[in-house]
Design a protein around this motif. Structure first.
Motif, short mmCIF file in Angstrom:
data_model
loop_
_atom_site.label_atom_id
_atom_site.label_comp_id
_atom_site.label_asym_id
_atom_site.label_seq_id
_atom_site.Cartn_x
_atom_site.Cartn_y
_atom_site.Cartn_z
N MET A 62 15.86 25.94 -79.17
CA MET A 62 15.94 24.63 -78.59
C MET A 62 14.56 23.95 -78.62
O MET A 62 14.45 22.78 -78.90
N GLY A 63 13.52 24.71 -78.33
CA GLY A 63 12.18 24.15 -78.31
C GLY A 63 11.76 23.61 -79.66
O GLY A 63 11.15 22.55 -79.76
N LEU A 64 12.12 24.33 -80.73
CA LEU A 64 11.76 23.87 -82.07
C LEU A 64 12.48 22.56 -82.39
O LEU A 64 11.91 21.65 -82.97
N GLY A 65 13.73 22.44 -81.95
CA GLY A 65 14.47 21.19 -82.14
C GLY A 65 13.83 20.04 -81.39
O GLY A 65 13.74 18.92 -81.89
N LEU A 66 13.38 20.31 -80.16
CA LEU A 66 12.69 19.27 -79.39
C LEU A 66 11.42 18.80 -80.08
O LEU A 66 11.09 17.62 -80.07
N ARG A 67 10.72 19.73 -80.71
CA ARG A 67 9.49 19.36 -81.42
C ARG A 67 9.78 18.38 -82.56
O ARG A 67 8.94 17.60 -82.94
N HIS A 68 10.99 18.44 -83.10
CA HIS A 68 11.35 17.54 -84.20
C HIS A 68 11.74 16.14 -83.73
O HIS A 68 11.59 15.18 -84.47
N VAL A 69 12.28 16.03 -82.52
CA VAL A 69 12.81 14.73 -82.08
C VAL A 69 11.89 13.99 -81.11
O VAL A 69 12.02 12.78 -80.96
N LEU A 70 11.00 14.68 -80.44
CA LEU A 70 10.10 14.02 -79.50
C LEU A 70 8.95 13.33 -80.24
O LEU A 70 8.56 13.76 -81.33
N PRO A 71 8.38 12.30 -79.62
CA PRO A 71 7.18 11.71 -80.21
C PRO A 71 6.08 12.78 -80.32
O PRO A 71 6.02 13.70 -79.50
N ARG A 72 5.23 12.66 -81.31
CA ARG A 72 4.21 13.67 -81.61
C ARG A 72 3.38 14.05 -80.37
O ARG A 72 3.11 15.22 -80.14
N ASP A 73 2.97 13.08 -79.57
CA ASP A 73 2.12 13.38 -78.41
C ASP A 73 2.87 14.18 -77.35
O ASP A 73 2.27 14.93 -76.59
N GLN A 74 4.20 14.06 -77.28
CA GLN A 74 4.99 14.85 -76.34
C GLN A 74 5.40 16.20 -76.94
O GLN A 74 5.46 17.20 -76.24
N ALA A 75 5.68 16.22 -78.23
CA ALA A 75 6.15 17.43 -78.90
C ALA A 75 5.13 18.56 -78.83
O ALA A 75 5.50 19.73 -78.81
N LYS A 76 3.86 18.24 -78.77
CA LYS A 76 2.84 19.28 -78.75
C LYS A 76 2.80 20.04 -77.43
O LYS A 76 2.11 21.04 -77.32
N HIS A 77 3.57 19.59 -76.44
CA HIS A 77 3.58 20.26 -75.13
C HIS A 77 4.85 21.08 -74.89
O HIS A 77 5.05 21.57 -73.79
#
Length: 88
Positions: free
Chosen positions: A1-16
Motif C-alpha cells: 500500500m505504501g508503494l502505491g501511495l508513493r505513486h499517487v501523492l505529490p512528490r513532497d508528501q510521497a517522501k514521507h
C-alpha cells in the motif's frame, strides 16, 4: 500500500510515506511488495525487519520465522534477510 501511495501523492508528501507489517504478514503477503520495491527502486525506499518472530498481537502464536512449530518442536527458521537479498 505504501508503494502505491508513493505513486499517487505529490512528490513532497510521497517522501514521507512509511509502511509497517509484521513478520507473519510479511511472509504471507509482503514478499510481492518487496520484489516490486527491488524492481521499481523507488527513491528513499527502505525495508526493515522488526524482529518480532511471532504471529498475533499477543505474541502467543508461532510464525515461520520463529524456528518452532506450533507444538514447540524445532524446525527450519525462515531467514528474512536472505529473502530480501534474493529479491534484489
Amino acid at each position: 500500500m505504501g508503494l502505491g501511495l508513493r505513486h499517487v501523492l505529490p512528490r513532497d508528501q510521497a517522501k514521507h510515506v512509511v509502511s509497517v507489517i509484521g513478520d507473519s504478514t510479511f511472509l504471507h503477503g509482503g514478499l510481492p511488495g518487496l520484489v516490486e520495491m527491488a524492481y521499481i527502486r523507488p527513491p528513499r525506499a527502505c525495508a526493515g525487519d522488526p524482529g518480532q518472530r511471532h504471529d498475533r498481537h499477543d505474541g502467543s502464536a508461532g510464525a515461520p520465522g520463529t524456528g518452532r512449530q506450533l507444538d514447540g518442536a524445532a524446525t527450519y527458521q525462515v531467514s528474512y534477510e536472505a529473502m530480501a537479498r534474493a529479491a534484489g
